[in-house]
Design an enzyme around this catalytic site. Structure first.
Site, PDB file in Angstrom:
ATOM      1  CG  ASP A   1      -2.210   0.707   0.957  1.00 58.56           C
ATOM      2  OD1 ASP A   1      -3.232   0.326   0.933  1.00 58.56           O
ATOM      3  OD2 ASP A   1      -1.959   2.148   1.065  1.00 58.56           O
TER       4      ASP A   1
ATOM      5  CE1 TYR B   1     -12.274   4.177  -8.897  1.00 52.62           C
ATOM      6  CE2 TYR B   1     -14.469   3.836  -9.220  1.00 52.62           C
ATOM      7  CZ  TYR B   1     -13.417   3.327  -8.486  1.00 52.62           C
ATOM      8  OH  TYR B   1     -13.203   2.458  -8.093  1.00 52.62           O
TER       9      TYR B   1
END
Ligand code: UDP
Length: 328
Positions: free
Chosen positions: A31, A149
């Site tokens: 991450d 998106y």
């Protein structure tokens, strides 16, 4: 199994990591902590079968190293949230398109199974009740950045599906509808944690637009086991599979339910989309999935309802005392 999870410190990623560890798998976690938080993994931070790396899915060498030895890659890393799309459009497109390409290439090279998290945003403005996986996308101009998106996730899906065909790899797409639960933050737009934070603070709940827009909310603890089952399902290879709940609720009704379940004295405050997102923003008026394919492939049936979802977010926020309350 050894799993490699990207976006592991995010809301869904951290629940997935916990679940994989709980059922006895080894987990390599990645991450960049841009919207995720290391705090999301605190319950498992000392687990001997977890290896955490801070880094980006855009770092092809790192992704390649971490994929080596993995049986399954869960690619959840993405720039997500209406405010992220609004404020970091270029970065979002790059991570969501190029990041998936990098992860897919590593999975292909190392012969790992791949699950890519996509989104119900790919359906765009299609308001059909019971959206099915092969239904049309209806989206606006690519110059309207709010669609970026949806465009990025659609391209990711095409890349996975074409790569399965071209290379014979195992790849599957989880098309996630609105997923909610503990640890989701309202900082990037998501309505349930925002409403709950506002209700707990006794502040007005900020409804954008008419409040008549419809969504269906599914608890993250119902979603996560379905992701694991989907990644392991040979029949799902090359497919996109809706994961969500099909009980519709309007955003107005959601606001009233949150106020009722928290016993809050908050009122409801309306904002135009223009105030929040600037000119020309279009919201999705209705998004309701048909999850028949997931049920058929995996026996998927969410066990938790909307009140369970709200209550779990309330309990989580009371435990964490969130700082975020006001709108964008
Ligand atoms: N929304 C709202 N108030 C907020 C945040 C979101 O009314 O404080 C609305 C938003 O405009 C949308 C719905 O709630 O119509 C769901 O928003 P979210 O960002 O959670 O998910 P998505 O739009 O991706 O379904």
């Amino acid at each position: 199994m050894r799993a490699f999870v990207t976006g592991a410190a995010g809301f869904i990623g951290s629940h997935l990591v916990e679940h994989l560890l709980e059922v006895g798998h080894e987990v390599v976690a990645l991450d960049d902590l841009s919207t995720g938080s290391i705090d999301n993994l605190r319950e498992v931070s000392d687990h001997p079968a977890l290896q955490f790396h801070r880094g980006s899915v855009l770092d092809a060498d790192l992704v390649d190293d971490l994929t080596a030895g993995a049986d399954t890659v869960f690619h959840l890393a993405a720039a997500v949230g209406a405010f992220v799309v609004r404020d970091r459009t270029v970065e979002g497109i790059r991570v969501n398109v190029h990041g998936t390409d990098v992860v897919l290439e590593a999975a292909r090279r190392h012969g790992a199974r791949l699950l890519v998290a996509s989104s119900s945003e790919v359906y765009g403005k299609n308001t059909k009740i019971g959206l099915r996986e092969d239904d049309d996308r209806i989206v606006g101009s690519p110059l309207m950045h709010r669609w970026s998106y949806s465009e990025a996730k659609a391209l990711d899906e095409s890349l996975v599906s074409a790569s399965v065909e071209a290379f014979g790899m195992h790849g599957v797409i989880a098309r996630l509808f609105n997923t909610v639960g503990p640890r989701q933050t309202g900082l990037y737009g998501m309505v349930v944690p925002r409403f709950v934070a506002q209700a707990l603070a006794g502040e007005p709940l900020t409804v954008f637009g008419s409040g008549e827009q419809i969504r269906c909310f599914c608890h993250v603890l119902d979603v996560v086991p379905a992701l694991v089952a989907l990644a392991a399902c040979d029949e799902a290879t090359g497919r996109a599979v809706n994961i969500g709940r099909s009980e519709p609720v309007s955003i107005d009704e959601l606001a009233r339910r949150v106020i009722a379940r928290t016993g809050s004295s908050s009122t409801i405050e309306r904002h135009t989309y223009e105030e929040i997102y600037g000119r020309g923003y279009e919201d999705l008026q209705r998004r309701v999935p048909d999850c028949g394919l997931a049920e058929w492939l995996l026996g998927f049936r969410p066990a938790r309802d909307l009140d369970d979802v709200i209550d779990s977010v309330v309990a989580d926020q009371l435990g964490r005392r969130p700082a975020m309350t006001r709108p964008a």
